[in-house]
Design a protein around this motif. Structure first.
Motif, mmCIF file in Angstrom:
data_model
loop_
_atom_site.group_PDB
_atom_site.id
_atom_site.type_symbol
_atom_site.label_atom_id
_atom_site.label_comp_id
_atom_site.label_asym_id
_atom_site.label_seq_id
_atom_site.Cartn_x
_atom_site.Cartn_y
_atom_site.Cartn_z
ATOM 1 N N LEU A 178 0.821 -1.212 0.000
ATOM 2 C CA LEU A 178 0.000 0.000 0.000
ATOM 3 C C LEU A 178 0.857 1.265 0.000
ATOM 4 O O LEU A 178 0.432 2.298 -0.516
ATOM 5 N N ALA A 179 2.056 1.191 0.561
ATOM 6 C CA ALA A 179 2.949 2.343 0.490
ATOM 7 C C ALA A 179 3.271 2.666 -0.966
ATOM 8 O O ALA A 179 3.336 3.843 -1.352
ATOM 9 N N ARG A 180 3.447 1.622 -1.798
ATOM 10 C CA ARG A 180 3.681 1.866 -3.222
ATOM 11 C C ARG A 180 2.421 2.425 -3.888
ATOM 12 O O ARG A 180 2.496 3.309 -4.745
ATOM 13 N N VAL A 181 1.259 1.909 -3.488
ATOM 14 C CA VAL A 181 -0.001 2.448 -4.007
ATOM 15 C C VAL A 181 -0.093 3.941 -3.699
ATOM 16 O O VAL A 181 -0.442 4.757 -4.558
ATOM 17 N N CYS A 182 0.224 4.315 -2.460
ATOM 18 C CA CYS A 182 0.175 5.728 -2.072
ATOM 19 C C CYS A 182 1.136 6.561 -2.908
ATOM 20 O O CYS A 182 0.809 7.684 -3.316
ATOM 21 N N ALA A 183 2.342 6.028 -3.150
ATOM 22 C CA ALA A 183 3.315 6.757 -3.961
ATOM 23 C C ALA A 183 2.775 6.999 -5.369
ATOM 24 O O ALA A 183 2.952 8.081 -5.932
ATOM 25 N N GLU A 184 2.090 5.997 -5.920
ATOM 26 C CA GLU A 184 1.512 6.139 -7.249
ATOM 27 C C GLU A 184 0.393 7.173 -7.270
ATOM 28 O O GLU A 184 0.208 7.890 -8.255
ATOM 29 N N MET A 185 -0.365 7.248 -6.182
ATOM 30 C CA MET A 185 -1.506 8.143 -6.120
ATOM 31 C C MET A 185 -1.156 9.531 -5.590
ATOM 32 O O MET A 185 -1.987 10.440 -5.621
ATOM 33 N N GLY A 186 0.047 9.696 -5.058
ATOM 34 C CA GLY A 186 0.440 10.975 -4.500
ATOM 35 C C GLY A 186 -0.257 11.310 -3.201
ATOM 36 O O GLY A 186 -0.569 12.477 -2.936
ATOM 37 N N ILE A 187 -0.483 10.297 -2.376
ATOM 38 C CA ILE A 187 -1.140 10.519 -1.087
ATOM 39 C C ILE A 187 -0.267 9.954 0.022
ATOM 40 O O ILE A 187 0.732 9.274 -0.231
ATOM 41 N N ASP A 188 -0.664 10.211 1.259
ATOM 42 C CA ASP A 188 0.113 9.802 2.429
ATOM 43 C C ASP A 188 -0.611 8.680 3.177
ATOM 44 O O ASP A 188 -1.835 8.558 3.091
ATOM 45 N N ALA A 189 0.150 7.880 3.910
ATOM 46 C CA ALA A 189 -0.445 6.805 4.709
ATOM 47 C C ALA A 189 -1.506 7.330 5.669
ATOM 48 O O ALA A 189 -2.484 6.635 5.973
ATOM 49 N N SER A 190 -1.332 8.575 6.128
ATOM 50 C CA SER A 190 -2.289 9.158 7.076
ATOM 51 C C SER A 190 -3.662 9.365 6.448
ATOM 52 O O SER A 190 -4.649 9.578 7.161
#
Length: 247
Positions: A178-190
């Motif tokens: 999911l960290a990679r998913v967030c990087a792709e989407m430009g969002i943060d884990a928070s």
């Protein structure tokens, strides 16, 4: 709505009913979340092929997604963004341990073609191994296998139910995916909400801005979650999404 951008859903025991389907209430909740600007994705122990692809199509999900407990991460349009494989020598160790304990085993490999049911040890090098799993009805046998594997220090050990063990390379889990998913989407884990029920969901529930355990979740999952929703047969995902959107 607290600025949520992504809801990550486990499948079995979470989004799926006990009959393997997605309830009407859960479907409506996912549609409502997306209309509100909150994307929904899948983070599953399953492989991409088959059920995961079918559900993404049925639910019209377009966000990047995670399969094989983080063994693979896919873009919304189906490109493999990340892949983490078990070394062949480690698969041989896992295979021999299954035979030693008389445990049933299953595997996930990269690509659509699975290995034969009667896999021979000399065929192991023919495949790219994502995940290895054990099943046994005796919890003492599973505990013995778990302890042996943990002592080696080379594996990420989880389960998707009390009668199995799932094995990935060390450090490979749904949170990493999911960290990679967030990087792709430009969002943060928070900005992520993760919902699940089994040990293979613990990492993402701890990592996400909000982690929610299903009512039918294992006690270990409930202990690390920020909240508990209804069981999968009570449309717990729909309850959780309503709580997020109505807050």
């Amino acid at each position: 709505m607290a600025g949520w951008k992504l809801i990550a859903l486990d499948l079995d025991g979470t989004l799926l009913c006990t009959d393997g389907t997605v309830s009407a209430a859960n479907r409506r909740a996912i549609e409502r979340a997306r209309r509100a600007g909150v994307e929904v994705t899948i983070a599953s122990g399953r492989q991409r092929w088959g059920l995961v692809e079918r559900l993404r199509d049925e639910l019209a999900l377009t966000a990047p997604f995670v399969t094989a407990n983080g063994g693979q991460v896919w873009s919304g349009d189906g490109r493999c963004l990340e892949q983490h494989l078990l070394a062949p020598e480690d698969v041989r160790t896992l295979y021999r341990l299954a035979r030693t304990y008389g445990a049933y085993y299953w595997t996930s490999v990269a690509g659509r073609q699975p290995p034969p049911a009667g896999l021979r040890e000399d065929e192991i090098d023919h495949y790219a191994w994502l995940k290895f799993g054990y099943f046994h009805e005796d919890p003492r046998v599973l505990a013995a296998i778990w302890d042996e594997l943990a002592a080696l220090g080379r594996f990420e050990l989880t389960n998707s139910g009390p009668d199995n063990i799932e094995v990935n390379p060390a450090g490979v889990n749904k949170a990493r995916g999911l960290a990679r998913v967030c990087a792709e989407m430009g969002i943060d884990a928070s900005q992520v909400v993760a919902i699940g029920d089994s040990l293979n969901d613990v990492a993402m529930i701890r990592w996400a801005g909000k982690g929610i355990a299903m009512g039918n979740a294992a006690p270990e999952v409930k202990r690390v979650a920020d909240g508990v929703t209804g069981a999968c047969w009570e449309d717990g995902v729909a309850q959780a999404i309503a709580g997020l959107l109505d807050a």
